[in-house]
Design a protein around this motif. Structure first.
Motif, PDB file in Angstrom:
ATOM      1  N   GLY A 210       0.967  -1.153   0.097  1.00  0.00           N
ATOM      2  CA  GLY A 210       0.022  -0.014  -0.044  1.00  0.00           C
ATOM      3  C   GLY A 210       0.901   1.108  -0.095  1.00  0.00           C
ATOM      4  O   GLY A 210       2.155   1.114  -0.116  1.00  0.00           O
ATOM      5  N   PRO A 211       0.249   2.338   0.162  1.00  0.00           N
ATOM      6  CA  PRO A 211       0.706   3.808   0.036  1.00  0.00           C
ATOM      7  C   PRO A 211       1.921   3.857   1.307  1.00  0.00           C
ATOM      8  O   PRO A 211       1.677   3.340   2.391  1.00  0.00           O
ATOM      9  CB  PRO A 211      -0.219   4.729   0.482  1.00  0.00           C
ATOM     10  CG  PRO A 211      -1.348   3.843   0.121  1.00  0.00           C
ATOM     11  CD  PRO A 211      -1.269   2.440   0.418  1.00  0.00           C
ATOM     12  N   SER A 212       2.776   4.609   1.028  1.00  0.00           N
ATOM     13  CA  SER A 212       3.990   4.770   2.005  1.00  0.00           C
ATOM     14  C   SER A 212       3.630   5.701   3.092  1.00  0.00           C
ATOM     15  O   SER A 212       2.852   6.716   2.561  1.00  0.00           O
ATOM     16  CB  SER A 212       5.274   5.223   1.370  1.00  0.00           C
ATOM     17  OG  SER A 212       5.816   4.074   0.589  1.00  0.00           O
ATOM     18  N   GLU A 213       3.829   5.570   4.162  1.00  0.00           N
ATOM     19  CA  GLU A 213       3.481   6.406   5.394  1.00  0.00           C
ATOM     20  C   GLU A 213       3.957   7.951   4.917  1.00  0.00           C
ATOM     21  O   GLU A 213       5.253   8.253   4.230  1.00  0.00           O
ATOM     22  CB  GLU A 213       4.173   6.367   6.587  1.00  0.00           C
ATOM     23  CG  GLU A 213       3.904   7.309   7.841  1.00  0.00           C
ATOM     24  CD  GLU A 213       4.226   6.540   9.062  1.00  0.00           C
ATOM     25  OE1 GLU A 213       3.571   5.560   9.476  1.00  0.00           O
ATOM     26  OE2 GLU A 213       5.294   7.013   9.719  1.00  0.00           O
ATOM     27  N   LYS A 214       2.949   9.014   5.240  1.00  0.00           N
ATOM     28  CA  LYS A 214       3.509  10.561   4.958  1.00  0.00           C
ATOM     29  C   LYS A 214       3.661  10.999   6.489  1.00  0.00           C
ATOM     30  O   LYS A 214       2.707  11.237   7.238  1.00  0.00           O
ATOM     31  CB  LYS A 214       2.409  11.095   4.326  1.00  0.00           C
ATOM     32  CG  LYS A 214       2.308  10.888   2.805  1.00  0.00           C
ATOM     33  CD  LYS A 214       1.065  11.629   2.087  1.00  0.00           C
ATOM     34  CE  LYS A 214       0.641  10.989   0.741  1.00  0.00           C
ATOM     35  NZ  LYS A 214      -0.178  11.801   0.074  1.00  0.00           N
ATOM     36  N   PRO A 215       4.993  11.255   6.758  1.00  0.00           N
ATOM     37  CA  PRO A 215       5.277  11.711   8.260  1.00  0.00           C
ATOM     38  C   PRO A 215       4.630  13.214   8.407  1.00  0.00           C
ATOM     39  O   PRO A 215       4.242  13.983   7.603  1.00  0.00           O
ATOM     40  CB  PRO A 215       6.777  11.913   8.005  1.00  0.00           C
ATOM     41  CG  PRO A 215       6.966  11.948   6.616  1.00  0.00           C
ATOM     42  CD  PRO A 215       6.020  11.544   5.826  1.00  0.00           C
ATOM     43  N   GLY A 216       4.668  13.137   9.866  1.00  0.00           N
ATOM     44  CA  GLY A 216       4.150  14.426  10.416  1.00  0.00           C
ATOM     45  C   GLY A 216       4.326  14.252  11.900  1.00  0.00           C
ATOM     46  O   GLY A 216       4.986  13.632  12.430  1.00  0.00           O
TER      47      GLY A 216
END
Length: 313
Positions: A210-216
């Motif tokens: 699935g999609p890679s994590e988008k950091p925050g």
């Protein structure tokens, strides 16, 4: 024979240094051992929490980024941090303490083969407390002024979880370069150890497509693994280079020397020396009580301090 004796530290993103300080120091009872700045961007705090002296293997570090948005969870990321506590009794102590402080947590269960209690910090960072079997972790020093009783204090880092699309590539890096051994494998999960039988050098690898994590806020930036000194760091630099990974070269962080590289899934690793440590510019009793700057930033102290909001009060 060069080997990796465990984790050194792990670095995360926080939106608010004051709230972060309250949770890790006042709720989790860890010592704030260093207040400094991101050396690549000194407009932001870099906070370290650990044991009495911030020993390698006990350090959680946070970069404060006030505009940070929420984390969009996904794969190809470091997704959970294990923290060691002495015993199952400690897990019951912590469950009550987390409830008292209204911290989100699960019931006591198991994780990576150990009794465990999963929780999240106020920004959604996923943590898990694990019972260490009653023995004191050798590299951990008691912090006598902690609100948490000695017999239940967090004794540093345990298993670190990484969720990736290509388990084989991460396994190849861990075993082929750094000499980790595969402790167990079951379906879409495997456990690797740098020191046989020890949780403080353990990495849990999980498969997820699935999609890679988008950091925050509440996301994990990188894991640093330990090496003894600069000579060993130079050896590992050569091994990383031989495998074809691009890397930062050796960087002097004043408190330790480091090298950074990304493995094939994009997980960022740091390799960091044990010394000289956080007492290089301060005494043990006053660690973490003032803003410390590496020598190359000291002449900019007035400018840097003017841009930082107070953590206390």
């Amino acid at each position: 024979m060069n080997h990796i004796p465990g984790h050194h530290h792990i670095s995360m993103i926080t939106k608010n240094a004051r709230e972060n300080n309250h949770f890790y120091r006042d709720v989790l009872g860890m010592r704030r051992v260093k207040v400094t700045v991101n050396q690549d961007d000194p407009s932001m705090y870099h906070l370290f929490y650990g044991d009495k002296t911030g020993s390698p293997g006990t350090e959680l570090s946070f970069f404060e980024i006030p505009p940070a948005g929420r984390t969009h969870r996904g794969t190809n990321a470091i997704t959970r941090i294990g923290l060691l506590v002495p015993s199952k009794d400690s897990l019951h102590y912590w469950k009550a303490r987390l409830e008292e402080n209204e911290v989100y947590h699960d019931e006591i269960s198991t994780y990576a083969g150990r009794q465990a209690l999963k929780l999240e910090d106020p920004e959604g960072l996923r943590l898990v407390l694990l019972a260490a079997g009653g023995e004191k972790v050798k590299h951990w020093e008691t912090w006598e002024k902690s609100d948490v009783p000695d017999e239940h204090q967090i004794q540093g880092m345990g298993p670190v979880e990484m969720t990736v699309k290509r388990m084989d590539k991460l396994a190849e890096t861990l075993t082929g370069i750094f000499g980790y051994t595969e402790k167990s494998r079951s379906g879409d999960e495997a456990v690797y150890q740098s020191v046989e039988g020890e949780a403080f050098g353990e990495i849990v690898v999980k498969y997820e497509d699935g999609p890679s994590e988008k950091p925050g806020r509440g996301s994990i930036h990188h894991l640093a693994i330990r090496v003894k000194d600069e000579a060993e760091l130079a050896y590992w630099e050569e091994q990383v280079k031989k495998k074809g990974f691009q890397h930062s070269g050796i960087v002097d962080r004043f408190y330790f020397k480091s090298l950074y590289f990304r493995e094939s899934n994009g997980i960022l690793f740091e390799i960091a020396t044990d010394g000289p440590g956080f007492t290089i510019d301060g005494d043990v009793e006053s660690l973490g009580e003032q803003l410390d700057l590496p020598p190359f930033l000291e002449e900019r102290r007035e400018e840097i301090e003017a841009k930082l909001a107070p953590i206390e009060g």
